[in-house]
Design a protein around this motif. Structure first.
Motif, PDB file in Angstrom:
ATOM      1  N   ASN A  83     -92.565  -9.641 -39.783  1.00 47.60           N
ATOM      2  CA  ASN A  83     -92.683  -8.919 -38.854  1.00 47.60           C
ATOM      3  C   ASN A  83     -91.415  -8.104 -38.834  1.00 47.60           C
ATOM      4  O   ASN A  83     -90.597  -8.621 -37.969  1.00 47.60           O
ATOM      5  CB  ASN A  83     -93.224  -9.736 -37.093  1.00 47.60           C
ATOM      6  CG  ASN A  83     -94.161 -10.617 -37.536  1.00 47.60           C
ATOM      7  OD1 ASN A  83     -94.899 -10.227 -38.085  1.00 47.60           O
ATOM      8  ND2 ASN A  83     -93.840 -11.736 -37.224  1.00 47.60           N
TER       9      ASN A  83
ATOM     10  N   GLU B  59     -92.805 -17.321 -40.846  1.00 48.07           N
ATOM     11  CA  GLU B  59     -92.743 -16.575 -39.784  1.00 48.07           C
ATOM     12  C   GLU B  59     -91.697 -15.812 -39.428  1.00 48.07           C
ATOM     13  O   GLU B  59     -91.206 -16.159 -38.310  1.00 48.07           O
ATOM     14  CB  GLU B  59     -93.896 -16.626 -38.485  1.00 48.07           C
ATOM     15  CG  GLU B  59     -94.078 -14.958 -38.287  1.00 48.07           C
ATOM     16  CD  GLU B  59     -95.317 -15.577 -37.113  1.00 48.07           C
ATOM     17  OE1 GLU B  59     -95.628 -13.940 -36.572  1.00 48.07           O
ATOM     18  OE2 GLU B  59     -95.860 -15.831 -37.006  1.00 48.07           O
TER      19      GLU B  59
ATOM     20  N   LYS C  95     -93.931 -14.445 -44.025  1.00 50.20           N
ATOM     21  CA  LYS C  95     -94.322 -13.409 -43.723  1.00 50.20           C
ATOM     22  C   LYS C  95     -93.616 -12.710 -42.535  1.00 50.20           C
ATOM     23  O   LYS C  95     -92.730 -13.062 -41.905  1.00 50.20           O
ATOM     24  CB  LYS C  95     -95.591 -13.909 -42.057  1.00 50.20           C
ATOM     25  CG  LYS C  95     -96.450 -12.943 -41.103  1.00 50.20           C
ATOM     26  CD  LYS C  95     -97.317 -13.118 -40.479  1.00 50.20           C
ATOM     27  CE  LYS C  95     -97.944 -11.973 -39.252  1.00 50.20           C
ATOM     28  NZ  LYS C  95     -99.211 -12.252 -38.391  1.00 50.20           N
TER      29      LYS C  95
END
Length: 762
Positions: A92, A62, A90
């Protein structure tokens, strides 16, 4: 599946790692990456994770950060997957660098204009803080175009300009360095200036054209040309101005010094400018290419991923291939890749292009009959043959692919909008999109980091000064103790700084060559003699005088190339040595100041601690002044040169040395090389000797500057600070007013600091 959370802030150069919710151990390699730029560790992160988990292959990553950094994580993950790992990602996203840069520039300008104290702190800060401040506000971004003969380099640059400004002649005849500044305000013309070897302006022209450039380039008095105009391929941007530099061929015979300058652009691992290396798709394997590529390979091997990203290998003249004749584009590009790998360049960023097509599509004004025919023929080839769509061979991110399509679709030069696909297929918009990505990925974050460092230094300086005054809010007994200690400080100062013992001790001890510099000099020497040994292996057997002359000519070029490369490496060693010695002298200074503040009960007073910090923070500028240095590198952007050099001119390689063999039937190459090797080794030994001598002289001058600072500037500043404190201690009204102002200053500085943190943090 192991959960790995990575938060990377490229503006503060900070990374936080959480391994299954916990911070990695202090001894872990991953922990050591916390204060390093992502591109320095991203290529080995998955190997480190696998080792950390004793061979486990399953990872969920992430990532929180900017898109360009995530693209690097994604590339590393893809490589890991190919090696058998299981990786899920992932992303962000956070606000991009350019958006933050706009905000921080506004803050810096606002604070400089509205806060006199901040402007004063900056004006009196050390040289590094000033340089960081200037670099943060400087919009110029350098991209150097490098090539050997017949690569189509001039056509490539003209295609980016949208007009035929640079002479498309044999690069060996190009004796000048041309800096082209993107300036949308001028319109469709280019303002030009030309300078001589001393940086003097010879001539200027408000509307330079191809004829003018030919005349300027042919004039031996011209050494540098500076052009300003609209680089049509680049969109207007308030935060960046592209500076495209056309470099001469590496073995240009008209001005040998230009070779060293061109090599310097490649070797510049401090600024890491973008290097666009143009290759001729139809003609690989020249000796000039081999020399340059070897240097590029060495440079790419140092400094992590950025040192690879900054080299773009543009494979030009791809329109010369025709699939109908059985010519396979993929095979041609594989040959280029193999050629680069043979020269030590692995996994290169290759960009196949037809600069000729892009130029004809963008050219302003009427095309000639030959140009119209070329445009039609190449357009048919690029549009009708699926394998001639060059972007498909470029390994780029999705965002770059999107940007190149947008550039082609909205190119204002295209009168016929149906031709945008031909422009896209030419590959040039792909190169231009990668330039944009490099700026976003490296230039903007670097400038934000410089802004942070500059403003932090000024904030700390202002806070120290304000805190010192604020701490005067003490009772009469403490004030009396402070007065007594100030008198003692003066006495220790007079005793310590007016004696010759300390200065003589420092001068006698001096400073030896820093170990890092010593190792760097040895590495240069090892590399030089290894290359000389390789050349010597070629001088075996008996050959004709013509063959001997040819081998001497090739070896001469190699040795001269190596000589200029070594000069640049020694220049870097000079700079490194100065930085190391300056750091040592700064520590010496801190130690010396500490001796003025011996342990005493007064040290318990916050005001006395603040006084010590304030004195320790005096700006200690030890930079060598121009009149102290016998020579300096050519600074082409400001057109400064030096008429003297620390190194001796290279003279070996004169072809007349071979003529003595003209009346013989053969030449013994080993005997020929024996005669030359002594001269060569002597020249390089002399070069190293001169370099070491220069480093030692610079070291001595830095120590002299430090001692001069102690004798004059420090004494004045020290006396002024103590006098100001004494006055405020003795005058209650003045002290109270100063304390009130200091509290106000602290509030203002804290507000600036908070606003800065908001801009830079996630």
């Amino acid at each position: 599946m192991n959960h790995i959370a990575i938060t990377h802030n490229p503006f503060l150069v900070e990374t936080e790692f959480l391994i299954n919710g916990h911070s990695p151990s202090e001894s872990s390699n991953i922990t050591a990456y916390g204060a390093k730029r992502l591109q320095l560790w991203v290529e080995q992160i998955f190997d480190d994770l696998q080792a950390l988990f004793n061979g486990s292959n399953d990872f969920f990553i992430e990532f929180t950060g900017v898109e360009s950094d995530f693209n690097d994580i994604k590339e590393a993950a893809n490589n890991a997957i190919q090696n058998g790992m299981c990786v899920e990602l992932k992303f962000n996203p956070v606000a991009p660098a350019e958006e933050r840069l706009e905000k921080i520039k506004t803050l810096m300008e606002q604070v400089s204009n509205e806060s006199p104290k901040f402007a004063d702190y900056l004006a009196n800060s050390d040289l590094k803080a000033k340089q960081d401040f200037e670099d943060a506000l400087n919009n110029d971004f350098d991209a150097y175009v490098v090539a050997t003969m017949s690569s189509g380099k001039s056509t490539f640059i003209n295609a980016m300009l949208g007009q035929g400004l640079l002479p498309a002649a044999n690069e060996a005849t190009t004796a000048t360095i041309a800096h082209i500044f993107d300036d949308k305000s001028i319109g469709d013309v280019f303002y030009g200036e030309r300078f001589d070897s001393n940086g003097n302006l010879i001539e200027h022209d408000d509307a330079v054209d191809l004829a003018t450039m030919k005349v300027w380039n042919d004039d031996c008095e011209t050494k540098t040309i500076r052009l300003k105009g609209n680089i049509r391929a680049i969109k207007e941007n308030n935060n960046v101005r592209l500076v495209l530099t056309d470099t001469p061929g590496p073995n240009n015979s008209q001005d040998p010094e230009h070779q060293r300058t061109t090599l310097g652009f490649i070797q510049d691992s401090k600024r890491n400018p973008l290097i666009i290396y143009v290759l001729n798709a139809t003609q690989l394997g020249t000796n000039d290419d081999a020399q340059l590529l070897r240097l590029v390979a060495d440079t790419m091997g140092k400094g992590g991923k950025q040192s690879k990203d900054r080299f773009l290998f543009v494979v030009n003249k791809m329109d010369m291939f025709d699939p109908e004749r059985g010519e396979n584009i993929e095979e041609a590009l594989n040959r280029v890749k193999s050629y680069l790998e043979e020269n030590g360049i692995h996994a290169p960023n290759i960009f196949p292009v037809s600069a000729r097509m892009a130029y004809l599509l963008r050219k302003q004004g009427e095309l000639t009959r030959a140009e119209r025919n070329d445009k039609t023929n190449i357009a048919d080839l690029l549009l009708e043959e699926p394998s001639m769509a060059f972007p498909q061979y470029m390994s780029v991110s999705i965002s770059v692919m999107s940007t190149m399509q947008e550039k082609a679709q909205h190119d204002e030069a295209l009168q016929d909008k149906t031709m945008w696909r031909a422009l896209l297929n030419s590959g040039l918009p792909g190169v231009e999109a990668v330039i944009d990505e490099y700026i976003n990925k490296y230039s903007f974050p670097m400038r934000l980091n410089r802004a942070h460092l500059a403003m932090t230094a000024v904030i700390e300086r202002g806070m120290q000064e304000a805190e010192l005054i604020k701490q005067l809010e003490i009772d009469e007994q403490a004030l009396s103790m402070l007065q007594s200690e100030i008198r003692s400080l003066k006495a220790r100062r007079d005793q310590g700084f007016n004696t010759r013992a300390y200065k003589e001790q420092l001068k006698q001890e001096g400073r030896d060559l820093p170990m890092d510099v010593h190792n760097a000099l040895n590495d240069i020497e090892i590399d030089v003699y290894a290359r000389i040994g390789e050349l010597g292996d070629l001088f075996i057997g008996d050959v004709s005088s013509r063959e001997a002359e040819s081998k001497i000519d090739v070896a001469s070029k190699d040795i001269k190339f190596l000589f200029n490369r070594s000069i640049n490496e020694y220049e870097k060693a000079f700079m490194s040595s100065q930085e190391i010695i300056k750091r040592e002298l700064h520590q010496e200074y801190q130690n010396h100041v500490a001796q003025l503040f011996p342990e005493s009960r007064t040290l318990e007073l916050p005001v006395f601690q603040s006084l010590k910090k304030s004195i320790s923070a005096f700006s200690l500028n030890l930079e060598l002044k121009s009149d102290e240095v016998q020579t300096k590198r050519v600074v082409v952007d400001s057109y400064e040169t030096s008429t003297s050099t620390w190194y001796k001119p290279w003279t070996w390689g004169d072809t007349e040395t071979v003529n003595v063999y003209d009346d013989k039937e053969y030449v013994d190459l080993q005997e020929l090389w024996k005669e030359r090797i002594t001269v060569i080794r002597k020249q390089f030994a002399s070069l190293k000797g001169d370099a070491v001598q220069r480093i030692r002289e610079d070291k001595d001058k830095l120590i002299d500057n430090y001692l001069a600072f102690l004798e004059s500037e420090f004494s004045i500043k020290f006396t002024a600070v103590l006098a100001d404190i004494e006055q405020k201690v003795e005058n209650q009204t003045q002290r109270e007013n100063a304390i009130a102002q200091a509290k106000s200053d602290i509030d203002e500085i804290c507000a600036i600091k908070q606003e800065l943190e908001v801009i830079l943090q996630f």
